[in-house]
Design a protein around this motif. Structure first.
Motif, PDB file in Angstrom:
ATOM      1  N   THR A  48       0.838  -1.205   0.000  1.00  0.00           N
ATOM      2  CA  THR A  48       0.000   0.000   0.000  1.00  0.00           C
ATOM      3  C   THR A  48       0.873   1.255   0.000  1.00  0.00           C
ATOM      4  OG1 THR A  48      -1.637  -1.240   1.258  1.00  0.00           O
ATOM      5  CG2 THR A  48      -1.905   1.145   1.176  1.00  0.00           C
ATOM      6  N   LEU A  49       1.925   1.223   0.790  1.00  0.00           N
ATOM      7  CA  LEU A  49       2.836   2.372   0.798  1.00  0.00           C
ATOM      8  C   LEU A  49       3.514   2.531  -0.567  1.00  0.00           C
ATOM      9  CD1 LEU A  49       4.528   1.980   4.312  1.00  0.00           C
ATOM     10  CD2 LEU A  49       2.868   3.716   3.622  1.00  0.00           C
ATOM     11  N   ARG A  50       3.827   1.418  -1.190  1.00  0.00           N
ATOM     12  CA  ARG A  50       4.451   1.475  -2.519  1.00  0.00           C
ATOM     13  C   ARG A  50       3.505   2.143  -3.516  1.00  0.00           C
ATOM     14  NH1 ARG A  50       3.521  -1.851  -6.928  1.00  0.00           N
ATOM     15  NH2 ARG A  50       5.095  -1.628  -8.567  1.00  0.00           N
ATOM     16  N   ALA A  51       2.253   1.708  -3.506  1.00  0.00           N
ATOM     17  CA  ALA A  51       1.292   2.287  -4.447  1.00  0.00           C
ATOM     18  C   ALA A  51       1.100   3.773  -4.172  1.00  0.00           C
ATOM     19  CB  ALA A  51      -0.043   1.557  -4.338  1.00  0.00           C
ATOM     20  N   GLY A  52       1.044   4.140  -2.882  1.00  0.00           N
ATOM     21  CA  GLY A  52       0.889   5.560  -2.534  1.00  0.00           C
ATOM     22  C   GLY A  52       2.077   6.374  -3.012  1.00  0.00           C
ATOM     23  N   ILE A  54       4.046   5.712  -5.560  1.00  0.00           N
ATOM     24  CA  ILE A  54       3.984   5.855  -7.022  1.00  0.00           C
ATOM     25  C   ILE A  54       2.968   6.933  -7.395  1.00  0.00           C
ATOM     26  CG2 ILE A  54       3.262   4.661  -9.123  1.00  0.00           C
ATOM     27  CD1 ILE A  54       4.539   2.119  -7.937  1.00  0.00           C
ATOM     28  N   THR A  55       1.856   6.969  -6.670  1.00  0.00           N
ATOM     29  CA  THR A  55       0.856   8.008  -6.931  1.00  0.00           C
ATOM     30  C   THR A  55       1.436   9.397  -6.694  1.00  0.00           C
ATOM     31  OG1 THR A  55      -1.011   6.602  -6.392  1.00  0.00           O
ATOM     32  CG2 THR A  55      -1.340   8.963  -6.125  1.00  0.00           C
ATOM     33  N   ARG A  56       2.138   9.541  -5.603  1.00  0.00           N
ATOM     34  CA  ARG A  56       2.714  10.850  -5.303  1.00  0.00           C
ATOM     35  C   ARG A  56       3.740  11.261  -6.378  1.00  0.00           C
ATOM     36  NH1 ARG A  56      -1.225  11.849  -2.946  1.00  0.00           N
ATOM     37  NH2 ARG A  56      -1.480  12.122  -0.700  1.00  0.00           N
ATOM     38  N   GLN A 233       1.579   6.719 -15.019  1.00  0.00           N
ATOM     39  CA  GLN A 233       0.299   6.021 -15.189  1.00  0.00           C
ATOM     40  C   GLN A 233      -0.831   6.888 -14.663  1.00  0.00           C
ATOM     41  OE1 GLN A 233       0.458   1.669 -14.202  1.00  0.00           O
ATOM     42  NE2 GLN A 233       2.403   2.256 -13.282  1.00  0.00           N
ATOM     43  N   HIS A 234      -1.850   7.032 -15.473  1.00  0.00           N
ATOM     44  CA  HIS A 234      -2.993   7.877 -15.096  1.00  0.00           C
ATOM     45  C   HIS A 234      -4.289   7.127 -15.335  1.00  0.00           C
ATOM     46  CE1 HIS A 234      -0.203  11.299 -15.009  1.00  0.00           C
ATOM     47  NE2 HIS A 234       0.307  10.778 -16.112  1.00  0.00           N
ATOM     48  N   SER A 235      -5.254   7.423 -14.515  1.00  0.00           N
ATOM     49  CA  SER A 235      -6.582   6.864 -14.745  1.00  0.00           C
ATOM     50  C   SER A 235      -7.575   8.018 -14.797  1.00  0.00           C
ATOM     51  CB  SER A 235      -6.963   5.887 -13.630  1.00  0.00           C
ATOM     52  OG  SER A 235      -7.460   6.585 -12.512  1.00  0.00           O
ATOM     53  N   ALA A 236      -8.762   7.702 -15.223  1.00  0.00           N
ATOM     54  CA  ALA A 236      -9.767   8.762 -15.346  1.00  0.00           C
ATOM     55  C   ALA A 236     -10.226   9.270 -13.990  1.00  0.00           C
ATOM     56  CB  ALA A 236     -10.970   8.237 -16.138  1.00  0.00           C
ATOM     57  N   SER A 237     -10.145   8.410 -12.979  1.00  0.00           N
ATOM     58  CA  SER A 237     -10.697   8.802 -11.678  1.00  0.00           C
ATOM     59  C   SER A 237      -9.642   9.360 -10.739  1.00  0.00           C
ATOM     60  CB  SER A 237     -11.384   7.603 -11.026  1.00  0.00           C
ATOM     61  OG  SER A 237     -10.487   6.508 -10.942  1.00  0.00           O
ATOM     62  N   VAL A 238      -8.432   8.805 -10.795  1.00  0.00           N
ATOM     63  CA  VAL A 238      -7.377   9.328  -9.921  1.00  0.00           C
ATOM     64  C   VAL A 238      -6.124   9.532 -10.765  1.00  0.00           C
ATOM     65  CG1 VAL A 238      -8.280   8.198  -7.861  1.00  0.00           C
ATOM     66  CG2 VAL A 238      -6.594   7.017  -9.259  1.00  0.00           C
ATOM     67  N   GLN A 239      -5.234  10.344 -10.226  1.00  0.00           N
ATOM     68  CA  GLN A 239      -3.962  10.598 -10.914  1.00  0.00           C
ATOM     69  C   GLN A 239      -4.180  11.027 -12.364  1.00  0.00           C
ATOM     70  OE1 GLN A 239      -2.116   6.795  -8.652  1.00  0.00           O
ATOM     71  NE2 GLN A 239      -1.132   7.257 -10.568  1.00  0.00           N
TER      72      GLN A 239
ATOM     73  N   THR B 689     -16.508   7.579 -14.442  1.00  0.00           N
ATOM     74  CA  THR B 689     -15.629   7.477 -13.279  1.00  0.00           C
ATOM     75  C   THR B 689     -16.389   7.885 -12.029  1.00  0.00           C
ATOM     76  OG1 THR B 689     -14.818   9.734 -13.490  1.00  0.00           O
ATOM     77  CG2 THR B 689     -13.574   8.016 -14.633  1.00  0.00           C
ATOM     78  N   VAL B 691     -15.524   8.499  -7.871  1.00  0.00           N
ATOM     79  CA  VAL B 691     -14.561   8.525  -6.773  1.00  0.00           C
ATOM     80  C   VAL B 691     -15.345   8.662  -5.475  1.00  0.00           C
ATOM     81  CG1 VAL B 691     -12.614   9.717  -5.733  1.00  0.00           C
ATOM     82  CG2 VAL B 691     -12.821   9.601  -8.214  1.00  0.00           C
ATOM     83  N   ILE B 788      -5.314   6.402   0.216  1.00  0.00           N
ATOM     84  CA  ILE B 788      -5.733   7.021  -1.037  1.00  0.00           C
ATOM     85  C   ILE B 788      -5.997   5.912  -2.050  1.00  0.00           C
ATOM     86  CG2 ILE B 788      -4.440   9.166  -0.671  1.00  0.00           C
ATOM     87  CD1 ILE B 788      -2.278   8.060  -2.522  1.00  0.00           C
ATOM     88  N   SER B 790      -4.928   4.569  -5.434  1.00  0.00           N
ATOM     89  CA  SER B 790      -3.766   4.709  -6.316  1.00  0.00           C
ATOM     90  C   SER B 790      -4.016   4.009  -7.636  1.00  0.00           C
ATOM     91  CB  SER B 790      -2.531   4.111  -5.652  1.00  0.00           C
ATOM     92  OG  SER B 790      -2.103   4.903  -4.587  1.00  0.00           O
ATOM     93  N   PHE B 791      -3.303   4.476  -8.630  1.00  0.00           N
ATOM     94  CA  PHE B 791      -3.310   3.788  -9.910  1.00  0.00           C
ATOM     95  C   PHE B 791      -1.876   3.342 -10.171  1.00  0.00           C
ATOM     96  CE2 PHE B 791      -3.410   3.752 -14.642  1.00  0.00           C
ATOM     97  CZ  PHE B 791      -4.403   2.788 -14.790  1.00  0.00           C
ATOM     98  N   ALA B 792      -1.638   2.085  -9.945  1.00  0.00           N
ATOM     99  CA  ALA B 792      -0.287   1.553 -10.095  1.00  0.00           C
ATOM    100  C   ALA B 792      -0.366   0.196 -10.766  1.00  0.00           C
ATOM    101  CB  ALA B 792       0.399   1.432  -8.734  1.00  0.00           C
ATOM    102  N   ASN B 798      -5.155   0.034  -3.521  1.00  0.00           N
ATOM    103  CA  ASN B 798      -5.003   0.780  -2.272  1.00  0.00           C
ATOM    104  C   ASN B 798      -3.632   1.426  -2.223  1.00  0.00           C
ATOM    105  OD1 ASN B 798      -6.589  -2.015  -0.961  1.00  0.00           O
ATOM    106  ND2 ASN B 798      -7.538  -0.041  -1.030  1.00  0.00           N
ATOM    107  N   GLY B 799      -3.635   2.651  -1.812  1.00  0.00           N
ATOM    108  CA  GLY B 799      -2.376   3.335  -1.595  1.00  0.00           C
ATOM    109  C   GLY B 799      -2.446   4.078  -0.276  1.00  0.00           C
ATOM    110  N   ALA B 800      -1.305   4.481   0.217  1.00  0.00           N
ATOM    111  CA  ALA B 800      -1.281   5.236   1.467  1.00  0.00           C
ATOM    112  C   ALA B 800      -0.018   6.077   1.519  1.00  0.00           C
ATOM    113  CB  ALA B 800      -1.346   4.294   2.663  1.00  0.00           C
ATOM    114  N   VAL B 801      -0.161   7.241   2.080  1.00  0.00           N
ATOM    115  CA  VAL B 801       1.002   8.107   2.250  1.00  0.00           C
ATOM    116  C   VAL B 801       0.921   8.776   3.609  1.00  0.00           C
ATOM    117  CG1 VAL B 801       1.493   8.597  -0.161  1.00  0.00           C
ATOM    118  CG2 VAL B 801      -0.237   9.925   1.029  1.00  0.00           C
TER     119      VAL B 801
END
Lengths: 435, 1123
Positions: A48-52, A54-56, A233-239, B689, B691, B788, B790-792, B798-801
């Motif tokens: 989860t921290l990894r995905a967060g 990457i989002t940041r 990487q982008h999606s329509a809803s986030v990022q 979409t 959210v 948050i 995330s799109f990965a 699931n993402g978190a910061v």
């Protein structure tokens, strides 16, 4: 009388006990929104921290609410993009202390998130190791961007056990060398993923190029295929792709054309590498806004690392080390450029001819870089390198002269840290604001 | 631990004071020890009488009393006389004790013998017979309003010459037991009413009935006010508590909401109007801003229950459906017609006992109560028209030609100065000023309500119901309706797009009172269902950024769109709000009053944002957007307390109070935000979409207090109190917040020396000191990682910061305040003057300490600063002329506040907007920028260029954002015994600087202002535009003095005489024509100095005036009938 006193005492004790006991529990509340850091000390938490993180990183690259992120911000300072806000000082090269207009905050947030995710992944999800390699690579890119776009003297701080540990100021060279170190880590961990390995190789070479270590560049990227691409990487809803939002939704960003005398003719060249489309009047109600149509969707990826770049770096090294090898085909600098023009886009572009003079060759090379790498966050660094590595004058490469509405371009060539960095006791302002 | 100590202290104080020093002591079993003087016999202080403290040792088992008395006298070497006529000396007693005092020995052996021990001046002790127990009776009755007949709860009834005082129940009922038989004079007092004294004769063991009908009068010292500890006479308080009697106000003034009642009626209380949208919830500010990050709203209590009145808490950060300055909130849900009175507790010196959260003051609303008798009906209805109170400036467009190509182009002044173009002509236009394009129409308002009250002696009820609708002045112009309809294939345009701003409310209130012998129970219940529809607000941006001529977009900004586009973005709020409370008052004995209140306030909101596919948008039509957000807010209140009022002697009275309060606030929000709606869809279902997000905030404050008041001769009152709070939001290293309080009230006019000035009806000096707090949000102390989406790796996951590092030392902001003042009534109360000086200091101010960017986390909330608010408040109320046919009254209330950031105890460098900066030694949220020093057209081309303006090198203080000066002048003429009343109110606010973002953006974003287009524009307008767009952005030119005077209210009210009312088959009838926001005088350059574009954002106080709806002008006709 005694009875009354006993009753009073009992009452006092009883009420006091009730109140004291009650107060300690009555004020307990639930905070379901709050996740304590300890909750992430497990494999799922690490992922989860990894995905967060990457989002940041993605947000720092292209976030419409943060001055368009690294790509848009550096594009404004250079000749790639222009703003339909008259007040965008970066577009006018009028950056001063106190007004950053560069997403250094977002890059720091991404860097710290990446720094937190890496040990968690190492501890709980060590395989496949390319996941860690990717985090190291992205971390290195944040450091690379600080060195490439900002003034010299950017500190890198950390949070250790919940406490900020303020970093010392790092010179541009130190930042790039730190990036190289993290790219090296990425390369070590990327053994099980060619994609991540290539991303780290190209990134490392880019840092070396910024350092002027041309002889080290080629070896690192030789094995990277031209077709390789690593994108945000982008999606329509986030990022969402911030460049899309800025160009299509708010129309606050437009592809520039001959910006400030020195700017390239990105629009009127009608080059298929920089396809544009008129969106109408921009946010200022006056300026026509042209969108870079490769980012025509909120989900459009930004290919900020690629095999194209690897070839371009090889071409640049060849030009510096062996400028006489001007064959239109083959492995010389012009051959590489023409190889790209012939194979990396359909239909193929016409091959180039050697313009003959060293200066015009450099111009040609950097124009090719500008068009191939348009909108990927490279142009500002290229302009700086033209000054530092090729001896060009600042006012011959950066936009200059009259701006719009009676205003003029300023003299800035780098971004400066956000004012809040002054709260770092180790920070005493930029060490060098020259290219 | 501290809580336990406080409770012990409170109980001990109560216990020590529980014995009233009445004239008789028939309940005591032992003898009294008295001192015989030449005039009277008084009670001895045994502990200070040496003769009675001598020690004896007695070993007597079943011996005659005489022998034992002799032993005591002998051992103590005292002369003790007694007689068999007084006491039976043969009574057998037992006393075995060593080293006992004489007093204790005599008490033991004379127990239950109904004798006293009298000490003569010569040292002789005598045993005398106790006087026979007095013959007593009871007085009971009812206290009502002489005008309305409504019961007056909380009135205090006292018996002259005795220390017997009781408080009437909420039903107005009272009972005084133990009144000696004979004639007595009783006095009833209540704040807002003239005290009334009446005689009554009490028979042996009988109950006499005595009712009071109190006449309403302006606040006077003799009346009673409701405080945190219960009803208390105003003369006893060292702080000022303002009361507004709402009954008559709703007849005499244009009151449409609670904040209209508060606006400009109480010195030091400011209403920040935000915008002119219907359904808006303005903010209330008392005695300046104390906090840099937390709410500055006062607490709101309705019938003893805390009500969530936060504004802007429901703002959804990602969707942006809400308008500039629009702050949703529940403050105005209550029906003004249901309010009996409002008490305003201004600052910590008065609000200490309300504890944490009360530092910004407390507003106590009391709703109407029923009265005994046949059902009394009141019906009222009103209708009104609405229009914008001010206009907007024209947009400019300078036409010209390119000096090189000759092509036609827009030619701004600086381009002309640079000779890139030449100006040919100038046009001006605003779509708001053209009848065919304007969105300013005529709004409508209607209201219909009914109330009924009645009951029997021990049971009363009050029930009301009201419906209200308001449609603001915003409407889609006819030409635009036609265009949009055509574009949509002839479809009918929904009314919510034709009239995007509307509000309606349906309100019910039910109150029931049940009285018992020693107490009463009051139930209050209110229910409000409301609907508010407010456009996003971009229509005003579109108007102010338009082209400056009537182009293809009718002069609206092409990017933002015409009304057909901006009105297509709907934002509505559906709210359900109820507040219920049960209040029990119990007086087990005459001098002890206990009370308990349990209540619950609940608000449920549905935010409904919608932009249908194909509607709205800029150059391309929207693919559709939808926000569905459900929000709930609840506050639970438990409040218990007891007050003991006794006379310690004939000169000294005591009032001891203890209490505890518990408040739990719970907010939760769940939102779904969708884009890309299917054709025809109005829900999130099927959207491209979606959210989703969720938010929860829970906070608790639990505290206890004790208060002790001593009165000296009913003229001087000294009060001390302390409250201790625990809170859920405090850091783990901080446990209890303790707030002390002390006050002094001296009624100078009751002193003998004051009688030489008969024209002074009353004169009082008061001073008070107290502290209270404001707590942070529930999560602020915690280190936290935020989840948050995330799109990965090509998928949503699931993402978190990490977003906060937490602060274990976090504690509430603490505000202490000292105030002092004078209350004067002159010439038989025809002139009343109040003056108060206050000095408020907030320490441990919570500040978002900015962390270096390189740390990767923006801020950390810390208790860093201190903020001072110091000022004066004054009230002058005068009846200038009074006769049966005509009377003229005038009220002035004003305040001056000096706000300063005293310190920030850190080396942090704060990055704040020039429009709302923090600098030590200056007001918080003040305006700072390098000032324009001078400008001149040096080259004589008629255009100010950048090099012709001299700007300061560093930022300087330009002004504060919140008005430090306030003055309200209200006056009224009453004709024919108050049958006709004409009243008016003017509101002045001065000394502040507005941030004119409207003009800033017009000049510098779109170039539509005069200063960048018109060669004849004043040079100052040109200069400020030039520097705002210079190499370094500078807003100083748009920081403009926003001082204003507003003709706030005007009303003509007619109260029909009984004969006419009868002819209408009613008991009473009134008709009122009133207007609000009638005229504005100001040099402010933006349309309205009262609008605030960031009303909902706490940290952006006073940020400025981005274009939004100006204040609304109301004209309302109201009729009320009584049956």
């Amino acid at each position: 009388m005694t009875e009354i006193r006993i009753t009073r005492c009992f009452l006092v004790i009883a009420i006091s006990t009730i109140l004291t006991a009650a107060c300690s529990t009555l004020t307990d509340v639930d905070a379901p929104d709050v996740l304590q850091p300890e909750r992430f000390d497990n494999p799922a938490g690490a992922l989860t921290l990894r995905a967060g993180a990457i989002t940041r990183f993605t947000e720092a690259m292209a976030n419409p609410t943060l001055e368009y992120g690294q790509v848009g911000g550096s594009g404004l300072m250079s000749d790639e993009f222009t703003s339909t806000f008259l007040n965008r000082l970066s577009d006018r090269r009028s950056i001063t202390t106190g007004v950053s207009e560069y997403p250094d905050q977002a890059l720091h947030i991404a860097r710290v998130a990446l720094r937190a995710a890496i040990p968690a992944m190492q501890k709980y999800v060590p395989t496949p190791s390319s996941r860690m390699a990717e985090l190291f690579g992205l971390l290195a890119f944040t450091e690379l961007f600080f060195g490439e776009n900002m003034c010299s003297g950017i500190p890198l701080s950390d949070i250790i056990e919940g406490t900020p540990v303020y970093g010392e100021q790092l010179t541009k060279t130190q930042l790039l060398e730190r990036a190289i170190g993290d790219f090296d880590s990425a390369i070590v961990y990327a053994a099980d993923s060619a994609r991540i390995l290539n991303m780290a190789r190209v990134g490392r070479a880019r840092a070396l190029l910024n350092l002027g270590r041309f002889s080290d560049v080629t070896a690192g990227v030789a094995a990277v295929p031209t077709s390789f691409v690593y994108s945000t990487q982008h999606s329509a809803s986030v990022q969402q792709n911030g460049l899309f939002v800025a160009q299509y939704s708010s129309r606050t960003l437009s592809v520039a054309n001959n910006e400030g005398v020195n700017g390239l003719n990105f629009r009127t060249a009608n080059d298929p590498r920089v396809p544009t489309q008129l969106q109408g009047i921009g946010n200022d109600g006056v300026t026509q806004a042209f969108a870079f149509t490769r980012y025509n969707s909120a989900t459009s990826p930004i290919p900020f690392v690629s095999g194209l770049e690897a070839r371009l770096m090889q071409a640049e090294v060849e030009l510096r080390l062996n400028p006489a090898n001007n064959q239109t085909t083959g492995t010389g600098w012009l051959g590489i450029l023409n190889m790209l023009r012939g194979t990396a886009i359909t239909p193929a572009l016409a091959p180039l001819e050697d313009p003959g003079t060293p200066e015009s060759r450099v111009n040609l090379l950097f124009r090719e870089r500008a068009f191939w790498l348009f909108g990927t966050g490279h142009r500002h660094g290229d302009l700086r390198r033209l000054v530092t590595q090729y001896g060009r004058g600042v006012e011959t490469v950066f936009p200059t002269g009259p701006y719009r509405a009676g205003l003029f371009y300023g003299t800035s060539v780098v971004f400066v840290p956000n004012d809040r960095e002054q709260n770092n006791p180790n920070f005493n302002g930029c060490l060098d604001v020259n290219p | 631990m501290i809580t336990r100590f406080l409770v012990l202290l409170a109980i001990a104080a109560t216990a020590s004071a529980q014995q009233p020093s009445g004239e008789y002591a028939s309940t005591e079993r032992g003898p009294r020890f008295l001192l015989a003087t030449t005039r009277e016999t008084v009670t001895l202080d045994v502990s200070r009488t040496p003769a009675l403290r001598r020690r004896v040792s007695i070993d007597a088992t079943r011996q005659p009393l005489k022998d034992v008395l002799d032993q005591i006298a002998r051992q103590a070497d005292l002369s003790l006389s007694f007689s068999p006529d007084v006491v039976n000396l043969e009574t057998v007693v037992t006393l075995e004790a060593k080293n006992l005092t004489v007093a204790a020995a005599l008490t033991e052996v004379l127990m239950d013998l109904h004798v006293d021990v009298v000490l003569s001046p010569g040292g002789q002790l005598s045993i005398v017979r106790q006087p026979p127990p007095p013959v007593v009776g009871t007085v009971s009755g009812r206290v009502t309003d002489a005008v309305t007949g409504q019961p007056i709860g909380g009135a205090q009834i006292s018996v002259a010459g005795l220390t017997l005082t009781v408080t009437a129940s909420d039903a107005g009922l009272y009972t005084i037991a133990g009144v000696p038989s004979g004639s007595h004079r009783l006095t009833a007092r209540r704040l807002g009413y003239a005290a009334q004294s009446r005689n009554v004769t009490v028979g042996d063991g009988a109950t006499a009935t005595l009712d009071f009908a109190l006449a309403p009068v302006p606040t006077a010292l003799s009346e009673v006010v409701t405080t945190a500890t219960g009803p208390q006479r105003r003369r006893e308080l060292g702080n000022v508590i303002e009361r507004i009697q709402v009954d008559s106000l709703v007849v005499d003034a244009p009151i449409t909401r609670l904040t209209d009642i508060l606006s400009a009626r109480v010195a030091g209380v400011q209403i920040a109007q935000n915008t002119g949208f219907s359904g808006e919830s303005p903010r209330v500010l008392i005695r300046g801003i104390s906090s840099m990050t937390l709410s500055r709203e006062p607490l709101l209590y309705i019938d003893g229950v805390r009500v969530d009145n936060s504004t802007g808490a429901i703002f959804h950060p990602t969707f942006g459906f809400l308008s500039y300055g629009h702050a949703p909130g529940r403050f105005n849900d209550i029906n003004p017609d249901d309010i009996e009175s409002i008490d305003i507790v201004k600052g910590p010196s008065a609000a200490t006992l309300y504890g944490t959260d009360a530092a910004n003051g407390v507003i106590l609303v009391t709703t109407k109560r029923g009265r005994s008798g046949a059902p009394k009906w009141t019906m009222y209805t009103e209708a009104g028209v609405l229009s914008p109170a001010v206009g907007f400036p024209d947009n400019y467009y300078s036409w010209g030609r390119n000096t090189t190509t000759g092509a036609t182009q827009r030619c701004l002044l600086l381009q002309a100065a640079a000779n890139t173009c030449r100006i040919d002509s100038l046009t001006t236009f605003s779509p708001l000023h053209d009848d065919e394009t304007t969105i300013f129409g005529r709004g409508l308002r209607s209201q219909l309500g009914a109330q009924v009250s009645g009951g029997v002696e021990r049971f009363q009820y009050f029930v009301s119901a009201e419906g209200e609708r308001e449609r603001s002045y915003l409407e889609m112009p006819a030409a635009e309706v036609e265009r949009v309809s055509t574009e949509r294939g002839g479809a009918t345009i929904p009314d919510e797009q034709l009239h995007p701003n509307a509000a309606s409310k349906l309100r019910f209130q039910g109150n029931v009172n049940r009285s018992f012998a020693n107490g009463d129970v009051a139930l209050s219940s209110s229910f409000v269902k409301s609907y508010t529809r407010i456009p996003r607000g971009n229509e005003f941006a579109a108007a102010s950024l338009g082209s400056g001529y009537r182009d293809a977009f009718d002069g609206w900004d092409a990017t933002t769109g015409r009304p057909g586009e901006t009105f297509a973005l709907l934002s509505a709020e559906h709210a359900t709000h109820y507040t219920n409370s049960v209040k029990i008052t119990w007086r087990p004995i005459t001098w002890l009053s206990t009370r308990g209140t349990v209540g619950f306030d609940y608000s449920g909101m549905l935010y409904d944002g919608l932009q249908r596919r194909g509607e709205g948008g800029g150059a391309t039509r929207s693919t559709g957007r939808r926000l569905s957000m459900r929000s709930e807010s609840s506050v639970a209140t438990v409040d218990v307390g007891a007050s003991a009022s006794v006379g310690l002697s004939s000169a000294i009275s005591s009032r001891t109070s203890i209490g505890a309060q518990y408040n739990r606030l719970l907010e939760s929000i769940t939102a779904a935000n969708a884009t890309g709606l299917p054709p025809g869809s109005e829900t999130v279902t099927g959207a491209a979409t979606v959210v989703a997000s969720e938010f929860t905030n829970e906070s608790v404050v639990a505290g206890a207090y004790t208060e002790q008041t001593f009165g000296l001769k009913d003229r001087v009152f000294v009060t001390g109190a302390v409250r201790a709070d625990g809170g859920s939001t405090f850091g783990r290293n901080f446990n209890t917040a303790v707030y002390p309080k002390a006050s002094l009230s001296w009624v100078i006019s009751d002193e003998r020396f004051q009688s030489r000035l008969p024209w002074i009806s009353s004169l009082r000096f008061r001073t008070a000191f107290g502290a209270a707090g404001v707590q942070p949000r529930s999560i602020d102390a915690l280190a936290r990682v935020t989840p948050i989406t995330s799109f990965a790796d090509g998928t949503l996951t699931n993402g978190a910061v990490r977003t906060a590092i937490g602060n274990p030392d976090l504690k509430p902001e603490r505000t202490r305040e000292w105030e002092a003042g004078l209350d004067v009534e002159l010439f038989g109360k025809r002139v009343r003057l109040e003056a108060t000086h206050y000095d408020k200091l907030s320490t441990d101010a919570l500040v978002n300490r900015p962390l270096p960017s390189s740390v990767g986390i923006l801020n950390r909330l810390e208790n860093l600063g201190s903020v001072s608010n110091r000022g004066w408040e004054g009230l002058l109320n005068a009846v200038i002329f009074e006769s049966p046919l005509l009377s003229w009254d005038m009220t002035l209330n004003g305040s001056v506040n000096r706000n300063r950031l005293k310190s920030i105890n850190a080396d942090a460098i704060f990055v704040t907007s020039p429009a709302g900066a923090f600098r030590v030694g200056y007001p918080i949220f003040s305006r700072w920028d390098p000032p324009i020093r001078s400008f001149a057209d040096a080259n004589g081309n008629g255009i100010i260029e950048r090099n012709e303006v001299v700007v300061g090198d560093t930022a300087e203080f330009i002004g504060e954002s919140t008005p430090p000066k306030q003055l309200t002048v209200a006056t009224g003429l009453s004709f024919f015994r108050d049958q006709v009343r004409i009243s008016s109110q003017f509101d002045y606010r001065g000394g502040f600087v507005g941030m004119d973002f409207t003009e800033l953006n017009r000049c510098n974003s779109r170039g539509t202002c005069r200063g960048v287009n018109d060669p004849s524009a004043p040079l100052l307008e040109q200069a400020r535009a030039v520097v705002a767009n210079g190499t370094v952005r500078n807003w100083s030119g748009y920081m403009v003095d926003a001082t204003f005077v507003r003709w706030r209210e005007f009303a003509i009210a007619y109260r029909a005489p009984t004969a006419i009312a009868r002819r209408l088959r009613t008991n009473s009838f009134s008709l009122t024509l009133s207007g609000r926001n009638l005229r504005l005088w100001s040099d402010y350059t933006s349309p309205d100095p009262e609008i605030n574009d960031s009303a909902g954002a706490l940290a952006a106080e006073g940020l400025g005036g981005n274009p939004t709806a100006p204040q609304t002008r109301y004209w309302i006709l109201r009729a009320a009938f009584g049956f």
